[in-house]
Design a protein around this motif. Sequence first.
Motif, PDB file in Angstrom:
ATOM      1  N   ASN A 185       0.836  -1.261  -0.119  1.00 32.51           N
ATOM      2  CA  ASN A 185      -0.189   0.065   0.074  1.00 32.51           C
ATOM      3  C   ASN A 185       1.065   1.216   0.035  1.00 32.51           C
ATOM      4  OD1 ASN A 185       1.134  -0.304   2.696  1.00 32.51           O
ATOM      5  ND2 ASN A 185      -0.950  -0.301   3.593  1.00 32.51           N
ATOM      6  N   CYS A 186       0.222   2.428  -0.111  1.00 36.90           N
ATOM      7  CA  CYS A 186       1.151   3.660  -0.114  1.00 36.90           C
ATOM      8  C   CYS A 186       2.120   3.609  -1.338  1.00 36.90           C
ATOM      9  CB  CYS A 186       1.590   4.095   1.190  1.00 36.90           C
ATOM     10  SG  CYS A 186       0.327   4.608   2.372  1.00 36.90           S
ATOM     11  N   GLU A 200      18.296 -19.827  15.018  1.00 32.35           N
ATOM     12  CA  GLU A 200      18.841 -18.586  14.221  1.00 32.35           C
ATOM     13  C   GLU A 200      17.924 -17.470  14.035  1.00 32.35           C
ATOM     14  OE1 GLU A 200      22.135 -20.925  11.388  1.00 32.35           O
ATOM     15  OE2 GLU A 200      19.921 -20.667  10.669  1.00 32.35           O
ATOM     16  N   LYS A 201      16.589 -17.929  13.808  1.00 32.74           N
ATOM     17  CA  LYS A 201      15.487 -16.861  13.655  1.00 32.74           C
ATOM     18  C   LYS A 201      15.330 -16.120  15.005  1.00 32.74           C
ATOM     19  CE  LYS A 201      12.670 -19.189  10.353  1.00 32.74           C
ATOM     20  NZ  LYS A 201      11.287 -19.980  10.188  1.00 32.74           N
ATOM     21  N   MET A 202      15.415 -16.580  16.075  1.00 31.59           N
ATOM     22  CA  MET A 202      15.244 -15.901  17.068  1.00 31.59           C
ATOM     23  C   MET A 202      16.548 -14.747  17.462  1.00 31.59           C
ATOM     24  SD  MET A 202      14.153 -18.878  19.833  1.00 31.59           S
ATOM     25  CE  MET A 202      14.017 -17.654  21.294  1.00 31.59           C
ATOM     26  N   SER A 203      17.627 -15.156  16.961  1.00 31.34           N
ATOM     27  CA  SER A 203      18.701 -14.315  17.233  1.00 31.34           C
ATOM     28  C   SER A 203      18.897 -13.447  16.000  1.00 31.34           C
ATOM     29  CB  SER A 203      20.104 -14.918  17.450  1.00 31.34           C
ATOM     30  OG  SER A 203      20.339 -16.113  16.567  1.00 31.34           O
ATOM     31  N   SER A 204      18.236 -13.619  14.951  1.00 32.93           N
ATOM     32  CA  SER A 204      18.435 -12.997  13.567  1.00 32.93           C
ATOM     33  C   SER A 204      18.450 -11.184  13.714  1.00 32.93           C
ATOM     34  CB  SER A 204      17.442 -13.403  12.165  1.00 32.93           C
ATOM     35  OG  SER A 204      17.617 -12.768  11.326  1.00 32.93           O
ATOM     36  N   LYS A 205      19.255 -10.568  13.001  1.00 31.97           N
ATOM     37  CA  LYS A 205      19.029  -9.347  12.836  1.00 31.97           C
ATOM     38  C   LYS A 205      18.481  -8.839  11.484  1.00 31.97           C
ATOM     39  CE  LYS A 205      21.128  -8.561  16.778  1.00 31.97           C
ATOM     40  NZ  LYS A 205      20.394  -7.961  17.886  1.00 31.97           N
ATOM     41  N   LEU A 206      17.973  -9.901  10.932  1.00 27.98           N
ATOM     42  CA  LEU A 206      16.996  -9.747   9.377  1.00 27.98           C
ATOM     43  C   LEU A 206      15.984  -8.859   9.551  1.00 27.98           C
ATOM     44  CD1 LEU A 206      17.335 -13.119   7.417  1.00 27.98           C
ATOM     45  CD2 LEU A 206      18.537 -11.102   7.168  1.00 27.98           C
ATOM     46  N   ARG A 207      16.017  -7.806   8.781  1.00 31.02           N
ATOM     47  CA  ARG A 207      14.764  -7.043   8.722  1.00 31.02           C
ATOM     48  C   ARG A 207      14.396  -6.693   7.172  1.00 31.02           C
ATOM     49  NH1 ARG A 207      13.748  -3.733  13.220  1.00 31.02           N
ATOM     50  NH2 ARG A 207      12.991  -1.982  12.107  1.00 31.02           N
ATOM     51  N   TRP A 208      13.003  -6.126   6.975  1.00 34.56           N
ATOM     52  CA  TRP A 208      12.571  -6.114   5.773  1.00 34.56           C
ATOM     53  C   TRP A 208      13.295  -4.865   5.065  1.00 34.56           C
ATOM     54  CZ3 TRP A 208       9.588  -9.810   4.422  1.00 34.56           C
ATOM     55  CH2 TRP A 208       8.705 -10.378   5.231  1.00 34.56           C
ATOM     56  N   THR A 209      13.649  -5.354   3.814  1.00 33.20           N
ATOM     57  CA  THR A 209      14.189  -4.280   2.951  1.00 33.20           C
ATOM     58  C   THR A 209      13.413  -2.929   2.882  1.00 33.20           C
ATOM     59  OG1 THR A 209      15.742  -5.787   1.588  1.00 33.20           O
ATOM     60  CG2 THR A 209      15.301  -3.536   0.711  1.00 33.20           C
ATOM     61  N   TYR A 210      13.799  -1.898   3.157  1.00 31.50           N
ATOM     62  CA  TYR A 210      12.839  -0.645   2.993  1.00 31.50           C
ATOM     63  C   TYR A 210      12.409  -0.335   1.671  1.00 31.50           C
ATOM     64  CZ  TYR A 210      10.945   4.002   3.688  1.00 31.50           C
ATOM     65  OH  TYR A 210      10.002   5.125   3.605  1.00 31.50           O
ATOM     66  N   PRO A 211      10.946  -0.180   1.402  1.00 30.17           N
ATOM     67  CA  PRO A 211      10.280  -0.208   0.414  1.00 30.17           C
ATOM     68  C   PRO A 211      10.771   1.268  -0.321  1.00 30.17           C
ATOM     69  CG  PRO A 211       8.642   0.070   1.831  1.00 30.17           C
ATOM     70  CD  PRO A 211      10.007  -0.299   2.721  1.00 30.17           C
ATOM     71  N   ALA A 212      11.848   1.603  -0.607  1.00 35.53           N
ATOM     72  CA  ALA A 212      12.333   2.846  -1.014  1.00 35.53           C
ATOM     73  C   ALA A 212      11.722   3.604  -2.454  1.00 35.53           C
ATOM     74  CB  ALA A 212      13.721   3.161  -1.275  1.00 35.53           C
ATOM     75  N   LYS A 213      11.398   2.603  -3.342  1.00 36.56           N
ATOM     76  CA  LYS A 213      10.764   2.980  -4.674  1.00 36.56           C
ATOM     77  C   LYS A 213       9.382   3.460  -4.385  1.00 36.56           C
ATOM     78  CE  LYS A 213      13.869   1.056  -8.112  1.00 36.56           C
ATOM     79  NZ  LYS A 213      14.208   2.200  -8.496  1.00 36.56           N
ATOM     80  N   CYS A 214       8.520   2.525  -3.561  1.00 37.17           N
ATOM     81  CA  CYS A 214       7.225   2.724  -3.217  1.00 37.17           C
ATOM     82  C   CYS A 214       6.961   4.205  -2.476  1.00 37.17           C
ATOM     83  CB  CYS A 214       6.686   1.588  -2.413  1.00 37.17           C
ATOM     84  SG  CYS A 214       6.118   0.288  -3.586  1.00 37.17           S
ATOM     85  N   ALA A 215       7.977   4.133  -1.523  1.00 36.27           N
ATOM     86  CA  ALA A 215       7.796   5.404  -0.654  1.00 36.27           C
ATOM     87  C   ALA A 215       8.226   6.827  -1.694  1.00 36.27           C
ATOM     88  CB  ALA A 215       9.112   5.269   0.065  1.00 36.27           C
ATOM     89  N   ALA A 216       8.960   6.713  -2.347  1.00 32.28           N
ATOM     90  CA  ALA A 216       9.328   7.854  -3.252  1.00 32.28           C
ATOM     91  C   ALA A 216       8.139   8.338  -4.196  1.00 32.28           C
ATOM     92  CB  ALA A 216      10.507   7.465  -4.310  1.00 32.28           C
ATOM     93  N   THR A 217       7.062   7.160  -4.582  1.00 30.42           N
ATOM     94  CA  THR A 217       5.859   7.464  -5.338  1.00 30.42           C
ATOM     95  C   THR A 217       4.969   8.434  -4.393  1.00 30.42           C
ATOM     96  OG1 THR A 217       4.891   5.322  -4.921  1.00 30.42           O
ATOM     97  CG2 THR A 217       6.291   5.245  -6.717  1.00 30.42           C
ATOM     98  N   MET A 218       5.198   8.090  -3.372  1.00 29.77           N
ATOM     99  CA  MET A 218       4.013   8.893  -2.440  1.00 29.77           C
ATOM    100  C   MET A 218       4.611   9.913  -1.584  1.00 29.77           C
ATOM    101  SD  MET A 218       1.247   7.136  -2.893  1.00 29.77           S
ATOM    102  CE  MET A 218       0.185   7.471  -1.550  1.00 29.77           C
ATOM    103  N   LYS A 219       5.992  10.177  -1.816  1.00 33.50           N
ATOM    104  CA  LYS A 219       6.827  11.036  -0.941  1.00 33.50           C
ATOM    105  C   LYS A 219       6.724  10.870   0.556  1.00 33.50           C
ATOM    106  CE  LYS A 219       6.856  14.757  -4.665  1.00 33.50           C
ATOM    107  NZ  LYS A 219       6.507  13.883  -5.560  1.00 33.50           N
ATOM    108  N   ILE A 220       6.729   9.322   0.907  1.00 40.67           N
ATOM    109  CA  ILE A 220       6.723   9.294   2.226  1.00 40.67           C
ATOM    110  C   ILE A 220       8.339   9.091   2.771  1.00 40.67           C
ATOM    111  CG2 ILE A 220       6.623   7.618   3.953  1.00 40.67           C
ATOM    112  CD1 ILE A 220       4.233   6.052   2.080  1.00 40.67           C
ATOM    113  N   PRO A 221       8.343  10.123   4.002  1.00 40.05           N
ATOM    114  CA  PRO A 221       9.744  10.168   4.538  1.00 40.05           C
ATOM    115  C   PRO A 221      10.299   8.902   5.202  1.00 40.05           C
ATOM    116  CG  PRO A 221       8.210  11.281   6.011  1.00 40.05           C
ATOM    117  CD  PRO A 221       7.454  10.789   4.738  1.00 40.05           C
TER     118      PRO A 221
END
Length: 363
Positions: A313-314, A342-363
């Motif tokens: 969305n957005c 490994e999941k419990m200790s993982s530092k993995l996070r979602w890749t920020y949706p930069a291209k979508c954010a740019a279409t909505m000018k979301i900071p």
Amino acid sequence: IGMGGLRSTQHDCGGGVSHSLSFLLGALLPTVLLFFLASDRVDEQLSSISTFRFGNGSAAHQLTSHAASLPTDEESFPGLAELLPRVAMDDGTVIITSVNEAFARPGSLLDLFRGSFRDGEGIAHLLNHTLIVAADPGALALCEAVHPHCYLLQVMAAGVSSANGFLTRSYLELVWSKLTFQHRVLQLGYNYLYTDLDVMWLRNPFRHISLYADMAISTDRFNGDAEDLTNAPNTGFYYVRSTNRTVEMLRRWRAARSRFRPKAHDQEVFEAIKGEFVGGELQIKLVFLDTALFDGFCEYHGEMDRVCTMHANCCLRLVTKLHDLRNVVADWKRYSSLTPPEKMSSKLRWTYPAKCAATMKIP
């Protein structure tokens, strides 16, 4: 999603007429209790849906009240009443999504959507209960090549097969036609969970949807209170239980389109009139879904350990959605490949949706 059976125990207090009367009351009491418990408001008629089982365990529904035979609707949705029993879960719930030709082409949203079920945690079977509604013949042909349950609801608007832009005429006809279809599904006695095609399914969402909600809807922004009407609803993902009141709610939602500007879409209208459903005579039990569990690009959470769905969305333009959703899929596959410790200790996070954010000018 149903209600368990009731059990009543009667004690024999004597013989003769008293015994007979006690027996009759004992037989009648469970029926009376069931009537009132099945209807969550005293003044509501029962939906009068009878369920029986076929040999394969699927549920079929016969309508004797709000989903009574309506010739106009049957002509508008040929074959739907016969199709739904093959798709529905045992409790009469159907997952519904909509697709046009642009979204159904190989490598487009339909592939990502279906793939998310297969890659998710124990949810591949839910594809068997998903009905894909095609807006044009091209989409129907592409759907039938990869999925067992497809239905043509042809939308008569120019450019409906293309990747139509937000608030274009073809876009508006698509979003309003889906409501017409969903209204008929409710009339036929089926609950449904509608999901946009740009929602990636990761875990089973039904575990977090209230059994007592008439409607549970995702949010662009969640304020922490599931029943607070100031939450910002998103009509790209929502569950509706089939009752007389929700059938009437869908009818009023569709009719309210005429009260707003010509380019008003279904979400804008719902946002404006949701209070009428909750506070009016319908007394709809409306629950808003937490973005920590039903995530999206509007109120982005980086955590991966609890999220059930991820919605693009957005975000404007198909090519942009595809880019950032492919990152979601890649992130999830990396996370899924880890062992539980490994999941419990993982530092993995979602890749920020930069291209979508740019279409909505979301900071």
